[in-house]
Design an enzyme around this catalytic site. Structure first.
Site, short mmCIF file in Angstrom:
data_model
loop_
_atom_site.label_atom_id
_atom_site.label_comp_id
_atom_site.label_asym_id
_atom_site.label_seq_id
_atom_site.Cartn_x
_atom_site.Cartn_y
_atom_site.Cartn_z
N LYS A 169 13.07 -16.17 -7.67
CA LYS A 169 12.84 -15.25 -8.84
C LYS A 169 11.67 -15.73 -9.92
CE LYS A 169 13.66 -12.05 -7.53
NZ LYS A 169 14.46 -11.83 -6.18
N LYS B 289 5.76 -4.58 -2.91
CA LYS B 289 7.24 -4.32 -2.55
C LYS B 289 7.14 -3.76 -0.98
CE LYS B 289 11.27 -3.43 -4.18
NZ LYS B 289 12.27 -4.75 -4.37
N HIS C 194 17.50 -38.05 -1.60
CA HIS C 194 16.74 -38.43 -0.27
C HIS C 194 15.09 -38.17 -0.72
CE1 HIS C 194 20.51 -39.31 1.70
NE2 HIS C 194 20.97 -38.26 1.31
N ASN D 70 -2.34 2.36 5.93
CA ASN D 70 -1.42 1.26 5.60
C ASN D 70 -1.38 0.38 6.83
OD1 ASN D 70 -1.17 2.33 3.22
ND2 ASN D 70 1.12 2.68 3.35
N GLY D 71 -1.31 -0.74 6.93
CA GLY D 71 -1.15 -1.56 8.07
C GLY D 71 -2.41 -2.33 8.43
N GLU E 27 17.51 -18.67 -4.52
CA GLU E 27 16.99 -17.31 -5.00
C GLU E 27 16.64 -17.50 -6.43
OE1 GLU E 27 16.31 -14.45 -3.98
OE2 GLU E 27 16.61 -13.03 -5.55
N CYS F 251 0.85 -1.17 -0.13
CA CYS F 251 0.08 -0.14 -0.23
C CYS F 251 1.04 1.15 -0.07
CB CYS F 251 -0.81 0.20 1.27
SG CYS F 251 -2.10 -1.33 1.37
N TRP G 238 -3.10 -2.75 -1.63
CA TRP G 238 -2.74 -4.16 -1.60
C TRP G 238 -3.47 -4.76 -0.46
CZ3 TRP G 238 -0.88 -7.83 1.89
CH2 TRP G 238 -0.34 -9.01 1.05
N ARG H 162 4.34 -0.66 -4.69
CA ARG H 162 4.02 -1.25 -3.32
C ARG H 162 2.60 -1.80 -3.01
NH1 ARG H 162 6.74 1.02 1.41
NH2 ARG H 162 8.80 1.16 0.68
C1 F6R Z 1 11.72 -11.10 -3.51
C2 F6R Z 1 11.49 -10.02 -2.84
C3 F6R Z 1 11.14 -10.20 -1.25
C4 F6R Z 1 11.92 -9.41 -0.54
C5 F6R Z 1 11.39 -9.51 1.13
C6 F6R Z 1 12.42 -8.63 2.16
O1 F6R Z 1 12.23 -10.96 -4.88
O2 F6R Z 1 11.74 -8.97 -3.13
O3 F6R Z 1 11.24 -11.72 -0.89
O4 F6R Z 1 13.23 -9.79 -0.54
O5 F6R Z 1 9.99 -9.18 1.26
O6 F6R Z 1 12.11 -7.24 1.63
P1 F6R Z 1 13.36 -6.38 2.24
O7 F6R Z 1 14.55 -6.60 1.79
O8 F6R Z 1 12.56 -4.77 1.58
O9 F6R Z 1 13.16 -6.40 3.92
#
Ligand code: F6R
Length: 606
Positions: free
Chosen positions: A485, A601, A504, A98-99, A481, A2, A72, A27
């Site tokens: 991705k 994000k 295993h 937000n929250g 990772e 958000c 969001w 976000r």
């Molecule tokens: C994956 C991704 C998330 C962040 C996670 C932590 O591509 O972006 O898994 O890595 O939400 O976010 P930060 O680093 O902002 O604490």
């Protein structure tokens, strides 16, 4: 998660709010809305993107006071009605939030019993009704907000306007970020500096429990007990241009391509050629303290956690201190034993991830020494830690983390070098690592030049319903990772396993429909890894190998060959082809690369 924007000043608020929301859309992006005060409140809100909102905000939306939101969804599905802002029944108060309000159901029942009529399913709407009730008896909007918030349990960043006080916005924070922006006879507030940098670089971060009153000519901040607080103004060095795609088709590709620069920025001024050490001024630890730790515990979420796994290996290898990484989201809930001789390291690109912040706060409460590896200067996690390392990678806009991931791994290499050189890492090994780190930016350029090959491979493998990612020891976090991705931006199911664990259990999954991406560096485990490839191929599995050489076509269908660095630093480089692979798989599958479904994000809720 958000986004909030607020404006008060001589200009029309609506275009500023819309522009700010566009900057925050990464976000949260399922619905958006604005409200402007001009002889009453005028509101527009829609399900969809900020562009959909801009299309329905009329040009006659005049007025120099307003708040906006991009959502969001947490309570209630994305819809026009559930979008913020939310108004009180008398349409006097408007709130964006937000929250999560944890006692929303209880408050809602009480307000309904008192005659309030709710329009949405959101937890936020209780705030507009609550404030509408307190404002009648309060001397100021700030007092009304403070009184209302005393009844609220949960996390919030909020912005509130009152149609009867057209010169001020009140904002408050508890667990969800709010930043004030100081302009020329105008004030801004937002949940993220991204919304502000086009207008001002002078910002003030609110602390949890603080409330701020913004007027065109300035602001005041107050603690929850109404005491006025003194705030420090920070100058942010992120520019508006950092938030543009810079000619790339997506932010993600831009951010992947920036890595030669971002890694160089993380290293800048931190390598010492004379003693082959790392200068990390922000750690706030003297040599005695640095030597005193017997263990390192790293916490972070998602990709930050995986970069922490790379970090743990670097620290064990270079500093010979036992180190491990754990998801911050788990750590905070399991009542961890906090030891005085353990160095805790929290990782966060945004510096606002709620689970990581809560874990840091728990550590501090129990006397833990916590360093932060953080990208966003002045963010909540950075402020909460005892010291740390800033990444200087610039803002990361695409939801999937890439440049922050590599910069974090580089920051860990610096920390490991620093810890190692005050213990028993030799000057020769120190020099080897310093030289290796310096080679990274050029080697990343070489990997980026492989993009046409990786695009083709991504097109070839993207049609698979599922993919396996494997790696041993240093290669395992790289595999994790890589799988992360791929799944988050292409929605292709991906599993990551230590290559050693395949037999295993998960080997049962392998077959023609389940190709494997295998991380096979030229290290002491090369032969073991090649044996694993043979086992996969023997079961009809296709293999895409990412390593330092090509191999027998009997062992791998395809190979991506990256430049070799020092063995300890190889994981940093091996991650980059997997970013490009996920990106091109997502493009081939026509996904919304920068705004993958269900994600946002900065996860500032629990
Ligand atoms: C994956 C991704 C998330 C962040 C996670 C932590 O591509 O972006 O898994 O890595 O939400 O976010 P930060 O680093 O902002 O604490």
């Amino acid at each position: 998660m958000c986004g909030i924007v607020a404006y008060v000043g001589p200009k029309d608020a609506a275009p500023i709010l819309l522009e700010g929301l566009q900057r925050l859309e990464y976000r949260g992006y399922d619905s958006a809305g604005v409200v402007v005060s001009n002889k009453g409140l005028r509101m527009r809100k829609v399900k969809g993107r900020v562009a959909d909102l801009a299309a329905v905000v009329p040009a006659r939306f005049k007025g120099g006071l307003g708040i906006g939101h991009t959502r969001w969804a947490t309570h209630g599905a994305p819809s026009d009605i559930n979008a913020h802002p939310h108004l009180s029944g008398d349409e006097r108060i408007a709130v964006v939030h937000n929250g999560i309000i944890e006692n929303a159901d209880e408050l809602r029942a009480k307000l309904e019993a008192d005659g309030a009529i709710f329009l949405s399913e959101t937890d936020t709407e209780v705030l507009s009704h609550l404030i509408a009730r307190t404002v009648k008896e309060a001397d100021s909007l700030e007092e009304a907000v403070r009184t209302a918030l005393k009844r609220v349990v949960g996390t919030y960043g909020i912005a509130v306007i009152d149609s009867e006080r057209p010169g001020e916005v009140v904002v408050a924070r508890n667990g969800s970020p709010i930043v004030l922006g100081i302009g020329e006879k105008e004030m801004f507030a937002a949940s993220d500096v991204a919304a502000l940098v086009r207008y001002t670089r002078q910002v003030v971060h609110l602390e949890d429990g603080e409330i701020a009153v913004l007027r065109a000519d300035g602001f005041n901040t107050f603690a929850s007990d109404a005491r006025e607080t003194a705030k420090e103004t920070l100058t942010v060095d992120w520019e508006a241009g950092h938030y543009d795609t810079g000619g790339y088709e997506h932010y993600l590709l831009k951010e992947i391509s920036e890595q030669p620069d971002t890694v160089a920025r993380t290293l800048r001024g931190r390598l010492d050629d004379r003693f082959h050490i790392a200068h990390l001024g922000g750690l706030n630890m003297d040599a005695r303290e640095t030597r005193s730790f017997r263990r390192v515990k790293i916490i972070g979420c998602g990709s930050a956690y995986y970069s922490g796994q790379i970090g743990a290996q670097l620290i064990e290898e270079l500093a010979r201190i036992p180190a491990d990484a754990e998801p911050a989201s788990e750590f905070r809930y399991r009542s961890p034993v906090v030891e005085a001789d353990t160095l805790y390291v929290a990782i966060s690109q945004s510096g606002e991830t709620y689970d990581t912040l809560a874990a840091v706060q728990e550590l501090k409460r129990k006397g833990g020494r916590v360093l932060g590896i953080v990208n966003t200067v002045g963010s909540a996690i950075a402020r909460e830690c005892d010291g740390g390392v800033y990444l200087h990678a610039g803002p990361e806009v695409s939801v999937a983390s890439t440049k922050a991931f590599t910069s974090t791994a580089v920051a860990f290499a610096l920390l490991a070098l620093h810890l190692g050189r005050v213990r028993d890492l030799s000057p020769a090994d120190g020099r080897r690592i310093c030289d290796g780190l310096r080679r990274l930016p050029d080697q990343i350029k070489e990997i980026l030049a492989l993009e046409p090959q990786i695009r083709e491979l991504a097109g070839k493998y993207a049609e698979s319903p599922s993919m396996m990612f494997v790696g041993r020891v240093r290669g395992y976090p790289v595999a994790r990772e890589g799988a992360q991705k791929l799944k988050e931006i292409s929605y292709v199911h991906a599993e990551a396993y230590p290559a050693s664990e395949l037999k295993h259990g998960p080997l049962a999954l392998i077959g023609p429909d389940m190709p494997t991406v295998a991380i096979v560096p030229d290290d002491e485990l090369l032969d073991k890894n090649l044996t694993t490839l043979g086992e996969i191929r023997a079961r009809g599995g296709r293999v895409l190998m990412v390593g330092h050489r090509t191999t027998d076509p009997k062992l791998a269908d395809d190979c991506v060959v990256v430049p070799k660095n020092e063995t300890e630093l190889d994981p940093i480089l091996l991650s980059i082809p997997l970013q490009l692979f996920a990106y091109h798989a997502a493009v081939a599958l026509e996904r919304d690369v920068d705004k993958p479904r269900n994600l946002a994000k900065s996860v500032t809720v629990e």
